[in-house]
Design an enzyme around this catalytic site. Sequence first.
Site, PDB file in Angstrom:
ATOM      1  N   SER A 261      -1.912 112.935  49.520  1.00 51.58           N
ATOM      2  CA  SER A 261      -0.711 112.111  49.499  1.00 51.58           C
ATOM      3  C   SER A 261      -0.811 110.938  50.472  1.00 51.58           C
ATOM      4  O   SER A 261      -1.776 110.193  50.396  1.00 51.58           O
ATOM      5  CB  SER A 261       0.491 113.011  49.797  1.00 51.58           C
ATOM      6  OG  SER A 261       1.634 112.439  49.251  1.00 51.58           O
ATOM      7  N   HIS A 402       2.761 118.317  43.161  1.00 51.69           N
ATOM      8  CA  HIS A 402       2.202 117.559  44.282  1.00 51.69           C
ATOM      9  C   HIS A 402       1.844 118.540  45.407  1.00 51.69           C
ATOM     10  O   HIS A 402       2.735 119.072  46.077  1.00 51.69           O
ATOM     11  CB  HIS A 402       3.308 116.599  44.744  1.00 51.69           C
ATOM     12  CG  HIS A 402       2.879 115.614  45.768  1.00 51.69           C
ATOM     13  ND1 HIS A 402       1.998 114.595  45.497  1.00 51.69           N
ATOM     14  CD2 HIS A 402       3.235 115.466  47.071  1.00 51.69           C
ATOM     15  CE1 HIS A 402       1.845 113.860  46.582  1.00 51.69           C
ATOM     16  NE2 HIS A 402       2.567 114.374  47.556  1.00 51.69           N
TER      17      HIS A 402
HETATM   18  C1  GTR Z   1       6.390 110.494  49.443  1.00 51.94           C
HETATM   19  C2  GTR Z   1       5.837 109.113  49.271  1.00 51.94           C
HETATM   20  C3  GTR Z   1       4.496 109.190  48.621  1.00 51.94           C
HETATM   21  C4  GTR Z   1       3.589 110.201  49.279  1.00 51.94           C
HETATM   22  C5  GTR Z   1       4.328 111.456  49.737  1.00 51.94           C
HETATM   23  C6  GTR Z   1       3.603 112.337  50.732  1.00 51.94           C
HETATM   24  O1  GTR Z   1       7.644 110.521  49.957  1.00 51.94           O
HETATM   25  O2  GTR Z   1       6.743 108.396  48.485  1.00 51.94           O
HETATM   26  O3  GTR Z   1       3.880 107.911  48.586  1.00 51.94           O
HETATM   27  O4  GTR Z   1       2.891 109.631  50.304  1.00 51.94           O
HETATM   28  O5  GTR Z   1       5.525 111.164  50.330  1.00 51.94           O
HETATM   29  O6  GTR Z   1       2.876 111.854  51.589  1.00 51.94           O
HETATM   30  O7  GTR Z   1       3.803 113.545  50.651  1.00 51.94           O
END
Ligand code: GTR
Length: 425
Positions: A261, A402
Amino acid sequence: MRTFKLFLIFSICIHMAFSQSDTNYDESKVPLFEVPDPLTSFSGEKINNAQDWARERKPELLQFFEKKVYGKVPGKLDDFSVKVLEHSDQAINGKAKRKQVELTFERNSKKLSFTILIYTPKKVAKAPVFLGHNFYGNHTISTDENVIISKAWARNNETFGIEENKLSEKSRGVRSSRWAIEKIIDGGFGLATIYYGEVDPDKNDFSDGVHRLLYDEQQQEPNTGEWGSIAGWAWGLSRAMDYFSQDSEIDESQVIVFGHSRLGKASLWAGVTDTRFAAVISNDSGCGGAALSKRRYGETINVINNSFPHWFCRNFRSYNENEEALPVDQHQLLALIAPRPLYVASAQEDRWADPHGEFLSAHYATPVYTLFGKEGIPSNKMPETNKPIQNTVAYHVRTGKHDVTDYDWEQYISWAKKFVVGPKN
Ligand code: GTR
């Protein structure tokens, strides 16, 4: 240049564009755009060989991403002292050695320290290593009770028992599922990790973390065009690499930089700016990472710059709701890693990170790998879920959310055995 034959539907409420309700998750609403050609220079010259790529095209692309996206590191900060805080030959069921090494940097009477937690397999004298930041402290990545708890600022998290921005015993092991340590060790690799909050706390405040060590007198925050937090975290990864060159248990020619991420955005930038990294892994890195920005699918530049104003350099804001003005896209960031092995991974339910845009990015980076005689992602057709394509450029989309899962690590390990450690293709 290729064109997407997809329809463009304009957002009616541009001013509301950073609320998630405006997020586009409809493939048919992805705007029509041209994919900037990695092999045509800004002045229109066609690049036909690896020499011209290295001499002309690579530097101008690198400079663009540095000036306009992630920001420049305004000076050198690579002298550090090393302190081994703890070590043991009995870690991970007796299969690994553990070391906790603190690096300390000093500049303008300001100090910064961060600790690298390192596990290396006993069966390998000089181990290839996966290196990546973690989100909530080294002690969260396993239940190993000897891992030192960081005193640095951490984001509160009720589920993890993190209160008043302090890490504690309560959060030991809470992120074990994201770090397949035993599989990594059994595969003959080491694992090194750093709590990213020790390098730069993840908040819109530039009075802490690494940036302040390079300020001029009176300076309060980086100048426009200077580094944001992603470049700060990437800087930390490079300093770990500096340290590895003096650690006889680590093979510094086989360090694979990894990140999930926002930390996948940092691993990509580290891999691009520091060619000592033998290979790069982006796990669900999304917008500002592997995903194509011009698709405006899921998270967009406007959204990310408004939600996390400290991640990129301020120049990047000129592309908010203005992706068409970008002379580059993220596939060219990926291409800057060539000819080194690169793995881009997505998760099916992670629409926010745009799995299709991450896949296409790996595909559109491929012509640069081809120049070097390496195999990338030849087809523009996304593979089926859980059916990885593993070439020098690798890609998979797995089922689920995710996250980082054992499935992801199993792919990274088998691919790294083939393309990083084994006979090079
Ligand atoms: C979210 C962000 C993403 C990603 C994520 C993370 O809020 O919008 O770009 O980086 O966090 O790092 O878990």
